[in-house]
Design a protein around this motif. Structure first.
Motif, PDB file in Angstrom:
ATOM      1  N   ALA A 163     -18.298  13.964   2.830  1.00  0.00           N
ATOM      2  CA  ALA A 163     -18.514  12.696   2.097  1.00  0.00           C
ATOM      3  C   ALA A 163     -18.458  11.512   3.047  1.00  0.00           C
ATOM      4  N   TRP A 164     -17.435  11.578   3.966  1.00  0.00           N
ATOM      5  CA  TRP A 164     -17.359  10.493   4.959  1.00  0.00           C
ATOM      6  C   TRP A 164     -18.613  10.451   5.833  1.00  0.00           C
ATOM      7  N   ALA A 165     -19.150  11.628   6.278  1.00  0.00           N
ATOM      8  CA  ALA A 165     -20.359  11.673   7.121  1.00  0.00           C
ATOM      9  C   ALA A 165     -21.567  11.146   6.389  1.00  0.00           C
ATOM     10  N   ALA A 172     -26.056   3.978   8.952  1.00  0.00           N
ATOM     11  CA  ALA A 172     -26.948   3.949  10.120  1.00  0.00           C
ATOM     12  C   ALA A 172     -28.397   3.799   9.699  1.00  0.00           C
ATOM     13  N   ARG A 173     -28.756   4.441   8.598  1.00  0.00           N
ATOM     14  CA  ARG A 173     -30.149   4.339   8.113  1.00  0.00           C
ATOM     15  C   ARG A 173     -30.493   2.927   7.735  1.00  0.00           C
ATOM     16  N   LEU A 176     -31.002   0.967  10.985  1.00  0.00           N
ATOM     17  CA  LEU A 176     -32.289   1.253  11.624  1.00  0.00           C
ATOM     18  C   LEU A 176     -33.430   0.595  10.889  1.00  0.00           C
ATOM     19  N   GLY A 177     -33.357   0.539   9.598  1.00  0.00           N
ATOM     20  CA  GLY A 177     -34.411  -0.147   8.845  1.00  0.00           C
ATOM     21  C   GLY A 177     -34.480  -1.617   9.178  1.00  0.00           C
ATOM     22  N   GLN A 178     -33.277  -2.234   9.293  1.00  0.00           N
ATOM     23  CA  GLN A 178     -33.266  -3.642   9.677  1.00  0.00           C
ATOM     24  C   GLN A 178     -33.858  -3.863  11.077  1.00  0.00           C
ATOM     25  N   ALA A 179     -33.498  -2.942  12.033  1.00  0.00           N
ATOM     26  CA  ALA A 179     -34.032  -3.076  13.404  1.00  0.00           C
ATOM     27  C   ALA A 179     -35.542  -2.873  13.424  1.00  0.00           C
ATOM     28  N   HIS A 180     -36.048  -1.946  12.631  1.00  0.00           N
ATOM     29  CA  HIS A 180     -37.489  -1.722  12.586  1.00  0.00           C
ATOM     30  C   HIS A 180     -38.223  -2.948  12.065  1.00  0.00           C
ATOM     31  N   GLY A 181     -37.652  -3.591  11.094  1.00  0.00           N
ATOM     32  CA  GLY A 181     -38.275  -4.813  10.590  1.00  0.00           C
ATOM     33  C   GLY A 181     -38.311  -5.903  11.648  1.00  0.00           C
TER      34      GLY A 181
END
Length: 815
Positions: A163-165, A172-173, A176-181
């Motif tokens: 659950a923690w993972a 992280a997802r 990454l979406g923010q960085a891709h934008g």
């Protein structure tokens, strides 16, 4: 019905020890412990089995007697196994291993219980066994619960960590979406900056061009100046100018982003022009080393400096060093082996002689003049030697592929390539250093080339030799029909230069090939023997034609016999001198065919001479024997006179041929004499005539012996003694002793036949039929003796007369 605990104790039986062992394995026995530790799963599978079996078998009757348990098959054992009651703690077989374990547990319990049944004293402890199994079952259940609780706690911890993972992955997802934008936005902003970037690049190029513009304006003049230097053969200055222009091109290429300026379009052709100038200077290295060594040194330096050149431009390497090496080789080959310099028909010897002088001089000039002008790693002398060798080899190959060489050219080329080229006069000269050694290179002529040249030489020489031999034979044959007798030498023997000419032609051709190789000498030697054999056959055929034309009257030769005797001297001269055609390295039997041909030629000549003698003697022997022959020696006198006259020319024949000829002439006379006796022309009428005939035979034998002794024939080889043997046969007084005389005649002359003896008996005229048969039977009874060593046939060459008719009376003589 009594209870099972009331039975007495059973005695032990032979199989009891095995049963006790099975019980101990299954948890029975006095101690109640397992003989071997059992795992949890095994324990779980075996749990309750003995107890249930015991409860099931409590109510089973036990027999009073204790017989050995019968053997049970698997089907019976399965029927005896009790079924588990509902609600039992033993789980059902969920996999094959569990089912197998359960079957083993049941079998073990059955064995253990069977041991209890056979030992009644153990039934008292059934309660103990039951309580112990209950305790063990409870212990196993407690341990199982503990293990399951431990497993459940571990699963709970793993679920919490998963659950923690999941929460971390989701965070992280989102990041990454923010960085891709953000990156997508930056790419759009960069596209808006592309025109500005192009403006910056153009600004840098214009800035560089503004800085290089003064130098770029001077490029056309520099190109023209460099071309002028190249035309003036100032190669070092031209190369320096070319490198400055290439360096300027490299400086402008990087700032302009690989853009090629039109002002540098002439730089490539200029570099090629300089390379051609360097290559041309290298191609004329021999001449420049004598006339202008500075130019040659400049060309070599330019090639070596350019070999270390590096450039940032995408250009192929010029490789002027290899071009210089190729130019050195091609120029050298063109000087000595160019197409206009190759020899024409008949000029090969002069061309090879010129090379013999020019090639060592070229190597000496290379070592003294060209080598100092070139870098040491060029190995100029070695390069010169290998280049000359390969060029000469290629030129010779082209020469052999062209029109077929003449015999003299083939011989000259073989001798020059095998002996002169590597000899001390050329490449093996002591004046040349070890760098000029070409002995380790491919030979000038391959084995196939040598084979080809030898075949050409032998074929050409064979045709020439055959022509010369035929010409010599034709010249000698033309003299046979002339009016003069044959020429004689100072010793008085018939002589002609033809044998000496023939042997000289053959011997010189064999001797001259000794200068080339042993293989060629063997070839020519075989050719010489073959041509000599062919010449002897032609000689024999010419004699046959000569004799035939003379005897037929088509071309009568005034001196027929003398010229036959002259040819016998020719044969003797050839036989005595043919050994010159047998060098030491030739096998002993190599001349056997030639010697056989010479012997055949000698026999043919002797036969022709004897035929001429026979033609003169046959009319004289037609009247022998006769009554006149008995009373007068005139007939044999005529024969001896004619024979002596015929043999007078034999004095012009050399030994040993004259001895052979005299022996054959004497045998011919004797054979004619015997042939005349065998014809039956004379039959003695009485003892006086037989005595007279015997005396005539003795006189004739002595006369023939004296005749040929006078002509020079040795007495040991004469055949006339046969007449004395016939005399004894005629002179015999008692006809009954004819058998002994005939046997003695057979011992002396093994080839005498019955027909010959019969003809001689007819000549006696007093032999009856019985006496004749007795004499002939003694001839038959006499074993055939072996002919004496060196003996010659006589009677076998005399045709026997036809046998007498069988109508003769037995008591009369066959007269």
């Amino acid at each position: 019905m009594s209870q099972w605990w009331e039975y007495p104790a059973l005695p032990r039986r032979p199989g009891e020890r095995a049963i006790l062992k099975a019980k101990a394995i299954c948890g029975g026995g006095r101690t109640g412990r397992l003989a071997k530790p059992v795992g949890p799963r095994r324990r779980l599978q075996l749990r309750g089995a003995p107890t249930l079996l015991a409860l099931t078998w409590t109510f089973a009757p036990i027999p009073t007697s204790a017989p050995a348990p019968p053997a049970m098959d698997s089907a019976a054992r399965d029927k005896m196994q009790p079924a588990l009651p509902p609600g039992s703690s033993c789980p059902g077989p969920e996999w094959p291993e569990q089912e197998r374990a359960e079957q083993l547990a049941r079998g073990a319990a059955l064995k253990w219980a069977s041991g209890i049944f056979y030992r009644p004293e153990q039934l008292a402890r059934l309660g103990q066994y039951r309580s112990r199994e209950v305790q063990r079952t409870c212990s196993l259940e407690a341990r199982i619960k503990s293990v399951v609780q431990s497993y459940l706690e571990g699963v709970k911890t793993g679920v919490r960590q998963l659950a923690w993972a999941l929460e971390a992955v989701q965070g992280a997802r989102e990041a990454l979406g923010q960085a891709h934008g953000l990156l997508w936005g930056m790419a759009e902003a960069a596209q808006t900056l592309e025109p500005l970037r192009e403006q910056v690049v153009q600004h840098k190029q214009l800035q560089a061009m503004s800085q290089l513009l003064p130098r770029l304006r001077a490029v056309p003049a520099a190109l023209a100046h460099t071309q002028t230097l190249i035309d003036a053969q100032r190669l070092l200055e031209a190369y320096v100018s070319l490198r400055e222009l290439e360096q300027l091109q490299e400086e402008t290429w990087a700032p302009l982003g690989g853009l090629e300026l039109p002002v540098f379009e002439g730089l490539g052709p200029l570099a090629e022009a300089l390379g051609q100038a360097v290559e041309a200077a290298a191609g004329a290295a021999g001449r420049l080393a004598r006339e202008d060594p500075a130019l040659l040194v400049a060309a070599m330096r330019v090639a070596e400096v350019d070999a270390g050149r590096t450039t940032s431009l995408e250009q192929a390497a010029r490789d002027w060093r290899q071009r210089c090496l190729r130019a050195l080789q091609e120029g050298l080959e063109q000087i000595h082996f160019g197409t206009p310099l190759q020899p024409g028909p008949g000029a090969l010897a002069e061309w090879l002689e010129a090379l013999r002088v020019a090639l060592p001089a070229e190597l000496a000039a290379a070592e003294a003049l060209v080598a100092p002008c070139c870098p040491p790693h060029y190995n100029v002398v070695r390069l010169w030697a290998h280049t000359l060798h390969s060029g000469l080899r290629r030129c010779l190959q082209q020469l052999l592929e062209g029109p077929q060489l003449e015999a003299a050219d083939a011989f000259t080329l073989l001798h020059w390539a095998l002996h002169v080229y590597l000899g001390p006069e050329m490449m093996g000269s002591l004046e040349l250093g070890p760098e000029a050694d070409v002995s380790d290179l491919e030979p000038l002529l391959t084995l196939e080339n040598i084979e080809q040249l030898e075949a050409i030489f032998v074929a050409k020489v064979q045709a020439s030799v055959a022509q010369w031999l035929q010409k010599a034979l034709d010249g000698d044959v033309a003299e046979w029909g002339r009016e003069q007798e044959p020429d004689t030498d100072p010793s008085g023997f018939y002589h002609s230069p033809m044998p000496a000419i023939v042997l000289q032609i053959l011997e010189e051709n064999i001797r001259v090939t000794r200068m080339v190789s042993e293989s060629l000498q063997r070839r020519v030697h075989g050719m010489a023997l073959s041509e000599l054999s062919a010449f002897l056959r032609s000689f024999s055929d010419a004699l046959i034609r000569f004799s035939r034309d003379h005897l037929r009257g088509e071309a009568t030769a005034p001196h027929y016999v003398p010229y036959l005797l002259a040819t016998l001297n020719h044969q003797s001269a050839l036989s005595s001198s043919v050994s010159v055609l047998q060098p030491d390295w030739v096998a002993p039997g190599a001349l056997a065919p030639v010697e056989a041909a010479l012997d055949e030629l000698q026999r043919r000549i002797c036969r022709l001479v004897l035929e001429a003698l026979l033609a003169e003697l046959q009319p004289l022997f037609a009247a022998l024997p006769s009554r006149r022959w008995l009373s007068s020696p005139e007939l044999l006198d005529d024969v001896c006179e004619r024979t002596a006259s015929f043999c007078q020319d034999f004095r012009h024949v050399r030994d040993p041929a004259v001895q052979l000829l005299l022996a054959e002439a004497e045998r011919t006379v004797v054979l004619q004499y015997l042939r005349a006796l065998m014809q039956g022309r004379l039959v003695c009428r009485g003892a006086d005539e037989r005595t007279q005939a015997a005396e005539r035979l003795r006189h004739d034998a002595a006369q023939l012996r004296e005749l040929f002794l006078g002509l020079g024939l040795e007495e040991s080889v004469q055949c006339a003694p046969v007449l004395l043997a016939l005399r004894e046969l005629l002179n015999l007084r008692d006809p009954t002793l004819l058998g002994l005389e005939v046997a003695g005649l057979r011992q002396q002359f093994p080839d005498v036949s019955e027909d010959h003896v019969s003809a001689l008996l007819d000549l006696r005229g007093d032999v009856s039929r019985e006496q004749r048969l007795a004499a002939l039977s003694s001839l038959q009874a006499c074993p055939q003796p072996s002919p004496p060593a060196g003996g010659r046939a006589l009677f076998s060459l005399v045709p026997a007369p036809a046998p007498p008719l069988s109508s003769c009376l037995p008591s009369g003589s066959c007269a």
